[in-house]
Design a protein around this motif. Structure first.
Motif, PDB file in Angstrom:
ATOM      1  N   GLN A 284       0.818  -1.218   0.000  1.00 40.62           N
ATOM      2  CA  GLN A 284       0.000   0.000   0.000  1.00 40.62           C
ATOM      3  C   GLN A 284       0.853   1.270   0.000  1.00 40.62           C
ATOM      4  O   GLN A 284       0.310   2.372   0.112  1.00 40.62           O
ATOM      5  CB  GLN A 284      -0.941  -0.001   1.197  1.00 40.62           C
ATOM      6  CG  GLN A 284      -0.262  -0.135   2.555  1.00 40.62           C
ATOM      7  CD  GLN A 284      -1.280  -0.317   3.673  1.00 40.62           C
ATOM      8  OE1 GLN A 284      -2.064   0.589   3.986  1.00 40.62           O
ATOM      9  NE2 GLN A 284      -1.302  -1.503   4.265  1.00 40.62           N
TER      10      GLN A 284
ATOM     11  N   ALA B  51       2.859   2.609   2.161  1.00 41.69           N
ATOM     12  CA  ALA B  51       2.654   3.387   3.383  1.00 41.69           C
ATOM     13  C   ALA B  51       3.814   4.358   3.603  1.00 41.69           C
ATOM     14  O   ALA B  51       4.981   4.011   3.403  1.00 41.69           O
ATOM     15  CB  ALA B  51       2.529   2.446   4.585  1.00 41.69           C
ATOM     16  N   GLN B  52       3.473   5.583   4.003  1.00 44.56           N
ATOM     17  CA  GLN B  52       4.477   6.608   4.252  1.00 44.56           C
ATOM     18  C   GLN B  52       3.922   7.593   5.272  1.00 44.56           C
ATOM     19  O   GLN B  52       2.722   7.553   5.603  1.00 44.56           O
ATOM     20  CB  GLN B  52       4.828   7.321   2.953  1.00 44.56           C
ATOM     21  CG  GLN B  52       3.639   7.897   2.211  1.00 44.56           C
ATOM     22  CD  GLN B  52       4.014   8.389   0.839  1.00 44.56           C
ATOM     23  OE1 GLN B  52       5.034   9.057   0.667  1.00 44.56           O
ATOM     24  NE2 GLN B  52       3.207   8.076  -0.164  1.00 44.56           N
TER      25      GLN B  52
ATOM     26  N   GLY C 243       2.052  10.382   7.107  1.00 45.54           N
ATOM     27  CA  GLY C 243       0.861  11.128   6.710  1.00 45.54           C
ATOM     28  C   GLY C 243      -0.142  10.308   5.930  1.00 45.54           C
ATOM     29  O   GLY C 243      -1.227  10.798   5.602  1.00 45.54           O
ATOM     30  N   PHE C 244       0.196   9.074   5.651  1.00 47.58           N
ATOM     31  CA  PHE C 244      -0.667   8.182   4.875  1.00 47.58           C
ATOM     32  C   PHE C 244      -1.680   7.511   5.803  1.00 47.58           C
ATOM     33  O   PHE C 244      -1.324   7.029   6.877  1.00 47.58           O
ATOM     34  CB  PHE C 244       0.213   7.134   4.197  1.00 47.58           C
ATOM     35  CG  PHE C 244      -0.534   6.029   3.490  1.00 47.58           C
ATOM     36  CD1 PHE C 244      -1.102   6.245   2.244  1.00 47.58           C
ATOM     37  CD2 PHE C 244      -0.664   4.782   4.065  1.00 47.58           C
ATOM     38  CE1 PHE C 244      -1.767   5.226   1.579  1.00 47.58           C
ATOM     39  CE2 PHE C 244      -1.331   3.755   3.417  1.00 47.58           C
ATOM     40  CZ  PHE C 244      -1.879   3.979   2.172  1.00 47.58           C
ATOM     41  N   VAL C 245      -2.945   7.510   5.422  1.00 43.77           N
ATOM     42  CA  VAL C 245      -3.966   6.811   6.189  1.00 43.77           C
ATOM     43  C   VAL C 245      -3.932   5.349   5.758  1.00 43.77           C
ATOM     44  O   VAL C 245      -4.436   4.990   4.693  1.00 43.77           O
ATOM     45  CB  VAL C 245      -5.370   7.414   5.964  1.00 43.77           C
ATOM     46  CG1 VAL C 245      -6.410   6.650   6.772  1.00 43.77           C
ATOM     47  CG2 VAL C 245      -5.375   8.899   6.351  1.00 43.77           C
ATOM     48  N   GLY C 246      -3.323   4.528   6.577  1.00 42.48           N
ATOM     49  CA  GLY C 246      -3.070   3.148   6.189  1.00 42.48           C
ATOM     50  C   GLY C 246      -4.295   2.261   6.282  1.00 42.48           C
ATOM     51  O   GLY C 246      -5.293   2.583   6.939  1.00 42.48           O
TER      52      GLY C 246
ATOM     53  N   THR D 208       6.958   2.385   7.213  1.00 42.11           N
ATOM     54  CA  THR D 208       6.731   2.856   5.848  1.00 42.11           C
ATOM     55  C   THR D 208       7.208   1.796   4.861  1.00 42.11           C
ATOM     56  O   THR D 208       7.883   0.832   5.229  1.00 42.11           O
ATOM     57  CB  THR D 208       7.500   4.156   5.581  1.00 42.11           C
ATOM     58  OG1 THR D 208       8.921   3.879   5.580  1.00 42.11           O
ATOM     59  CG2 THR D 208       7.194   5.198   6.644  1.00 42.11           C
ATOM     60  N   TRP D 209       6.891   2.013   3.592  1.00 37.76           N
ATOM     61  CA  TRP D 209       7.315   1.034   2.594  1.00 37.76           C
ATOM     62  C   TRP D 209       8.836   1.028   2.430  1.00 37.76           C
ATOM     63  O   TRP D 209       9.431  -0.049   2.245  1.00 37.76           O
ATOM     64  CB  TRP D 209       6.618   1.277   1.264  1.00 37.76           C
ATOM     65  CG  TRP D 209       7.023   2.506   0.502  1.00 37.76           C
ATOM     66  CD1 TRP D 209       6.481   3.757   0.595  1.00 37.76           C
ATOM     67  CD2 TRP D 209       8.055   2.593  -0.486  1.00 37.76           C
ATOM     68  NE1 TRP D 209       7.105   4.616  -0.270  1.00 37.76           N
ATOM     69  CE2 TRP D 209       8.074   3.930  -0.960  1.00 37.76           C
ATOM     70  CE3 TRP D 209       8.959   1.685  -1.035  1.00 37.76           C
ATOM     71  CZ2 TRP D 209       8.963   4.375  -1.922  1.00 37.76           C
ATOM     72  CZ3 TRP D 209       9.857   2.116  -2.008  1.00 37.76           C
ATOM     73  CH2 TRP D 209       9.848   3.446  -2.439  1.00 37.76           C
TER      74      TRP D 209
END
Length: 338
Positions: A210, A212-213, A215-218, A225-226
């Protein structure tokens, strides 16, 4: 009408992948666009526009050599959805210049065989053993599919992802303190399904898929994070499974549980065995160490036994006592004959 800037980006992704020797698994659509069991939707496909869309994709990407078509999109396929998928697949087939492999991505705990095994466009089955809990048995799902007629290859396209908390923990138990699947669970699911006869397996990481980073709504609580997840051990360790199977001669390997005379185990700790048809090579995966006794009479003479470490790909000489072998450490190991 196609959104050209979007499809130009897809073209670019294909070019980059080809440059790096990567084959793309191409999903024409996600499941919520024909079966809104969950997700954003909206449902947009019917058999006619699905066939038109399939032809568009076949014309645009059907000449690419680094491509496998993956129909579906994490959904069960009910009778009313099958005409849509069939039309999309047939549209692709009508327009592509090279006949590519095609499969279907089912929802968790299912295989494509449960919905479309008899479809002419389905070249091999894909199962999603999934992320429910720590006791999932992808090897049994592979066994079931390989017993079907007509025979088709099968692989686990979505086993438990590394750093993915079990869905049972997120839903039924609502306990985020339950640890996620780790490298051991990745290895256990992958070796079990491949040794059971799977023609391959997919590795996945929960934060990576996904992207992910900060501020990202996971989705479903990704861990990190990725970028932080790229060096996770499971991702590095599965290359040893690939090298092991290619070294044995992947297309000559068959599952054979009769190789295990003692030490089979039970549940997710069940040992899985495979060998080459000529008996010159064999492997037994032990998810947890215990004395194991192989049936040497089923193998060609002249080989030797080794312990293969699925964490490093290294081997050490294996010595039997009264026909039993004991793993070097209290971890998962592969007993290898060659």
């Amino acid at each position: 009408r196609p959104n050209e800037p979007y499809w130009n980006l897809v073209d670019h992704a294909f070019d980059l992948a080809e440059r790096e020797g990567i084959t793309i698994g191409f999903l024409p659509t996600w499941g919520d666009k024909f079966h809104k069991a969950w997700g954003e939707g909206p449902v947009v496909f019917n058999p006619q526009n699905a066939r038109d869309y399939g032809r568009f994709l076949g014309e645009r990407y059907g000449h690419r050599r680094n491509l496998v078509w993956i129909m579906g999109g994490d959904r069960s396929i009910e009778p009313e959805h099958l005409p849509i998928l069939r039309a999309m697949a047939e549209g692709i087939r009508e327009a592509e210049k090279i006949r590519h492999l095609m499969t279907l991505h089912p929802q968790g705990g299912c295989s494509s065989s449960q919905f479309v095994h008899g479809e002419a466009w389905l070249d091999f089955n894909m199962l999603q053993s999934g992320h429910w809990w720590f006791d999932t048995r992808p090897d049994l799902m592979v066994e079931r599919d390989l017993a079907l007629q007509p025979p088709k290859p099968v692989l686990d396209g979505e086993p438990n992802y590394e750093n993915h908390r079990p869905f049972r923990a997120l839903g039924e138990l609502k306990d985020l303190n339950i640890p996620p699947f780790g490298a051991y669970h990745v290895r256990r699911a992958s070796y079990a399904s491949v040794f059971a006869g799977g023609c391959g397996v997919t590795y996945g990481c929960h934060a990576v898929w996904q992207m992910a980073q900060p501020g990202f709504v996971g989705i479903n609580h990704p861990i990190g994070t990725w970028k932080q997840s790229l060096p996770l051990p499971g991702a590095r360790q599965l290359v040893h499974l690939k090298q092991l199977m290619l070294g044995m001669g992947l297309f000559d390997v068959v599952p054979d549980q009769s190789l295990i005379l003692a030490g089979l185990g039970e549940g997710v700790e069940t040992a899985r065995a495979c060998r080459t048809r000529d008996g010159k090579r064999a492997a037994i995966y032990l998810p947890w160490p215990r004395p194991v006794r192989p049936d040497a009479s089923r193998l060609a003479q002249g080989g030797r036994w080794e312990w293969f470490d699925p964490r490093t790909g290294q081997t050490v000489r294996a010595t039997a006592g009264n026909g039993y072998f004991d793993a070097p450490t209290a971890e998962d190991w592969v007993l290898l004959y060659r």
